[in-house]
Design a protein around this motif. Structure first.
Motif, PDB file in Angstrom:
ATOM      1  N   GLY A  14       0.782  -1.227   0.000  1.00  0.00           N
ATOM      2  CA  GLY A  14       0.000   0.000   0.000  1.00  0.00           C
ATOM      3  C   GLY A  14       0.815   1.279   0.000  1.00  0.00           C
ATOM      4  O   GLY A  14       0.319   2.335   0.396  1.00  0.00           O
ATOM      5  N   ASP A  91       2.435  -4.905   5.701  1.00  0.00           N
ATOM      6  CA  ASP A  91       1.020  -5.248   5.567  1.00  0.00           C
ATOM      7  C   ASP A  91       0.520  -5.867   6.865  1.00  0.00           C
ATOM      8  O   ASP A  91       0.908  -6.987   7.215  1.00  0.00           O
ATOM      9  N   ARG A  93      -2.336  -7.076   7.628  1.00  0.00           N
ATOM     10  CA  ARG A  93      -3.165  -8.274   7.446  1.00  0.00           C
ATOM     11  C   ARG A  93      -2.340  -9.524   7.177  1.00  0.00           C
ATOM     12  O   ARG A  93      -2.690 -10.605   7.616  1.00  0.00           O
ATOM     13  N   ASN A 119       0.310  -0.909   7.459  1.00  0.00           N
ATOM     14  CA  ASN A 119      -0.828  -0.458   6.655  1.00  0.00           C
ATOM     15  C   ASN A 119      -1.896  -1.562   6.604  1.00  0.00           C
ATOM     16  O   ASN A 119      -1.633  -2.708   6.932  1.00  0.00           O
ATOM     17  N   LYS A 120      -3.064  -1.174   6.165  1.00  0.00           N
ATOM     18  CA  LYS A 120      -4.230  -2.072   6.068  1.00  0.00           C
ATOM     19  C   LYS A 120      -4.661  -2.517   7.467  1.00  0.00           C
ATOM     20  O   LYS A 120      -5.108  -3.644   7.669  1.00  0.00           O
ATOM     21  N   SER A 145      -4.338   3.016   8.046  1.00  0.00           N
ATOM     22  CA  SER A 145      -5.116   2.573   6.902  1.00  0.00           C
ATOM     23  C   SER A 145      -5.017   3.676   5.862  1.00  0.00           C
ATOM     24  O   SER A 145      -5.722   4.687   5.936  1.00  0.00           O
TER      25      SER A 145
END
Length: 174
Positions: A14, A91, A93, A119-120, A145
């Motif tokens: 991202g 990331d 996630r 991020n995320k 995010s």
């Protein structure tokens, strides 16, 4: 001179979405597949009274020795060299990967201010969910995010804490 923040990390974490969020633009192309960003992209941004430059770098594979991945790594190293603060994007996630460890090792050797951004992380809080990222050895993990704008103000506040303070009575360099 304006401070420079370089966004680095492995493919598809991202970075370009965060670049667009920080620059309030759509200058970086965003898609759901790896390897789209290959060169450095520059953008101007503002946070409060601070103006700065953001560099979006392609997915970083520090040990790449040939082909497009070697060239992308060269572009990322150049972005890091130009940066006053490196923003290492991971990331939230997917969790920590071997490639994240390689990138963290490279960044730790440089001795530059570096922020670790997960991020995320929609709806995640600092703590248990992000705890595994501490093993990268880069300090606190900032949940963000980029797609929704959550955590970006805290990220920029922390980035500007890392910069040397310029005497506001001095004229800014052109």
């Amino acid at each position: 001179m304006m401070p420079v923040l370089a966004l680095v990390g492995r493919p598809n974490v991202g970075k370009s979405t965060l670049f667009n969020r920080l620059t309030k633009s759509r200058d970086a192309i965003v898609a759901d597949y790896a390897g789209l960003t290959r060169d450095r992209h520059y953008g101007n941004a503002k946070h409060g009274r601070h103006e700065f430059i953001v560099i979006d770098a392609g997915g970083f594979e520090p040990d790449a020795t040939s082909g497009i991945f070697k060239e992308m790594a060269k572009q990322t190293r150049q972005a890091v060299a130009e940066a006053d603060v490196v923003v290492f994007v991971v990331d939230a996630r997917e969790g920590v990967s071997a490639q994240d460890h390689d990138i963290a090792g490279y960044l730790r050797k440089l001795g530059k201010p570096c922020l670790l951004v997960a991020n995320k992380a929609e709806g995640m809080k600092e703590g248990v969910q992000l705890g595994e990222f501490f093993e990268l050895g880069l300090g606190d993990v900032l949940p963000v995010s980029a797609a929704h704008g959550q955590g970006t103000h805290a990220l920029l506040d922390r980035a500007f804490e890392s910069l040397p303070v310029r005497d506001e009575s001095e004229p800014a360099e052109a």
